[in-house]
Design a protein around this motif. Structure first.
Motif, PDB file in Angstrom:
ATOM      1  N   PHE A  98      72.388 -78.936 -80.185  1.00 58.41           N
ATOM      2  CA  PHE A  98      73.349 -79.532 -81.237  1.00 58.41           C
ATOM      3  C   PHE A  98      74.511 -78.541 -81.555  1.00 58.41           C
ATOM      4  CE2 PHE A  98      68.694 -80.304 -82.508  1.00 58.41           C
ATOM      5  CZ  PHE A  98      68.968 -81.718 -82.810  1.00 58.41           C
ATOM      6  N   GLN A  99      75.831 -79.476 -81.938  1.00 58.81           N
ATOM      7  CA  GLN A  99      76.798 -78.608 -82.323  1.00 58.81           C
ATOM      8  C   GLN A  99      76.806 -78.655 -83.938  1.00 58.81           C
ATOM      9  OE1 GLN A  99      80.594 -80.413 -81.763  1.00 58.81           O
ATOM     10  NE2 GLN A  99      81.554 -78.492 -81.874  1.00 58.81           N
ATOM     11  N   LEU A 100      76.825 -77.362 -84.544  1.00 58.45           N
ATOM     12  CA  LEU A 100      76.709 -77.273 -85.942  1.00 58.45           C
ATOM     13  C   LEU A 100      78.068 -77.929 -86.700  1.00 58.45           C
ATOM     14  CD1 LEU A 100      75.305 -73.712 -86.235  1.00 58.45           C
ATOM     15  CD2 LEU A 100      74.073 -75.701 -87.130  1.00 58.45           C
ATOM     16  N   ASN A 153      77.688 -88.930 -81.633  1.00 63.64           N
ATOM     17  CA  ASN A 153      78.272 -88.258 -82.780  1.00 63.64           C
ATOM     18  C   ASN A 153      77.874 -88.522 -84.182  1.00 63.64           C
ATOM     19  OD1 ASN A 153      80.338 -86.988 -81.181  1.00 63.64           O
ATOM     20  ND2 ASN A 153      81.645 -88.787 -81.059  1.00 63.64           N
ATOM     21  N   GLN A 154      76.675 -88.956 -84.239  1.00 62.06           N
ATOM     22  CA  GLN A 154      75.984 -89.137 -85.580  1.00 62.06           C
ATOM     23  C   GLN A 154      75.602 -87.860 -86.170  1.00 62.06           C
ATOM     24  OE1 GLN A 154      72.492 -91.841 -85.602  1.00 62.06           O
ATOM     25  NE2 GLN A 154      71.979 -91.470 -87.889  1.00 62.06           N
ATOM     26  N   LEU A 155      76.020 -87.640 -87.437  1.00 64.00           N
ATOM     27  CA  LEU A 155      75.577 -86.505 -88.256  1.00 64.00           C
ATOM     28  C   LEU A 155      74.442 -86.417 -88.583  1.00 64.00           C
ATOM     29  CD1 LEU A 155      78.660 -85.693 -90.658  1.00 64.00           C
ATOM     30  CD2 LEU A 155      78.044 -84.791 -88.582  1.00 64.00           C
ATOM     31  N   TRP A 170      74.475 -81.445 -88.386  1.00 60.30           N
ATOM     32  CA  TRP A 170      75.098 -81.034 -86.779  1.00 60.30           C
ATOM     33  C   TRP A 170      74.949 -82.418 -85.971  1.00 60.30           C
ATOM     34  CZ3 TRP A 170      70.081 -77.460 -85.681  1.00 60.30           C
ATOM     35  CH2 TRP A 170      68.972 -78.088 -85.730  1.00 60.30           C
ATOM     36  N   LYS A 171      75.475 -82.298 -85.143  1.00 59.42           N
ATOM     37  CA  LYS A 171      75.536 -83.338 -83.859  1.00 59.42           C
ATOM     38  C   LYS A 171      74.586 -83.235 -82.721  1.00 59.42           C
ATOM     39  CE  LYS A 171      80.073 -85.260 -85.339  1.00 59.42           C
ATOM     40  NZ  LYS A 171      81.604 -85.224 -84.802  1.00 59.42           N
ATOM     41  N   ARG A 172      73.921 -84.086 -82.294  1.00 60.47           N
ATOM     42  CA  ARG A 172      73.116 -83.849 -80.963  1.00 60.47           C
ATOM     43  C   ARG A 172      73.944 -84.056 -79.967  1.00 60.47           C
ATOM     44  NH1 ARG A 172      67.262 -85.618 -79.412  1.00 60.47           N
ATOM     45  NH2 ARG A 172      67.606 -85.983 -77.121  1.00 60.47           N
ATOM     46  N   ILE A 173      73.845 -83.037 -78.886  1.00 59.93           N
ATOM     47  CA  ILE A 173      74.673 -82.987 -77.599  1.00 59.93           C
ATOM     48  C   ILE A 173      73.938 -83.627 -76.661  1.00 59.93           C
ATOM     49  CG2 ILE A 173      75.930 -81.464 -75.979  1.00 59.93           C
ATOM     50  CD1 ILE A 173      76.577 -79.772 -78.413  1.00 59.93           C
ATOM     51  N   ARG A 174      72.719 -82.935 -76.375  1.00 60.39           N
ATOM     52  CA  ARG A 174      71.817 -83.208 -75.094  1.00 60.39           C
ATOM     53  C   ARG A 174      70.411 -82.557 -75.445  1.00 60.39           C
ATOM     54  NH1 ARG A 174      73.724 -79.670 -70.149  1.00 60.39           N
ATOM     55  NH2 ARG A 174      74.155 -77.950 -71.267  1.00 60.39           N
TER      56      ARG A 174
END
Length: 190
Positions: A98-100, A153-155, A170-174
């Protein structure tokens, strides 16, 4: 004489406007006495507050992407794996990057030794969160809050276990089969 506005007490909060969405709830009050002769004007008669309902009106659970992830430091994973192996319940897990996006200031105000890991949470950083037994749901084979089924890009929401003032988005990356983040950025789903 000058007569100010008089309003009733607030009603109880309504339920969420819509289930399975980040939406709002409402409470209202009504005017008992209108102001006269330049009396104090009436205050707002409606308030709204953020709301998420995790169950549909039919009683079925909403998509997992709405449920906030509960996380703790990755250091607890070793003990969890030992316990699972001893119970013969070792299951293959996975990791989600995830990206914070946003972090509450409460994460920096962690004074107990078991909450020091929260200081490594920084907006913009990539973190890895491992899904392993017993957080891994045996039916769906996912951890609650892992963002599976979410849009690009869903929060998504998360909360740190041990400090209710430490939470964020956060956004899920993979999703990965194994985690590859540095230990200070590795966490566990609870």
């Amino acid at each position: 004489p000058v007569i100010p506005c008089v309003v009733s007490q607030w009603s109880v909060w309504s339920g969420c406007a819509e289930p399975c969405k980040t939406t709002y709830r409402v409470r209202r009050r009504h005017v008992i006495q209108e102001p006269r002769n330049g009396g104090e004007v009436c205050p707002p008669l409606e308030e709204r507050a953020g709301c998420v309902e995790y169950w549909t009106q039919q009683g079925t659970e909403c998509k997992q992407s709405l449920i906030p992830a509960l996380i703790t430091t990755g250091g607890f994973g070793k003990e969890r794996k030992k316990r699972a192996a001893a119970e013969g319940k070792e299951r293959a897990g996975y990791c989600v990057e995830f990206q914070l996006v946003a972090i509450t200031p409460g994460c920096l105000q962690s004074h107990h030794s078991y909450t020091h890991w929260m200081r490594y949470l920084r907006e913009g950083h990539t973190v890895c969160v491992e899904c392993q037994y017993p957080a891994l749901d045996s039916k769906s084979l996912h951890c609650y809050g892992d963002g599976s089924g979410s849009k690009k890009n869903q929060l998504l929401h998360w909360q740190a276990v041990g400090n209710p003032q430490c939470k964020g988005t956060w956004k899920r990356i993979r999703q990965l089969d194994t985690c590859s983040c540095p230990s200070v950025h590795s966490f566990l789903f609870i």
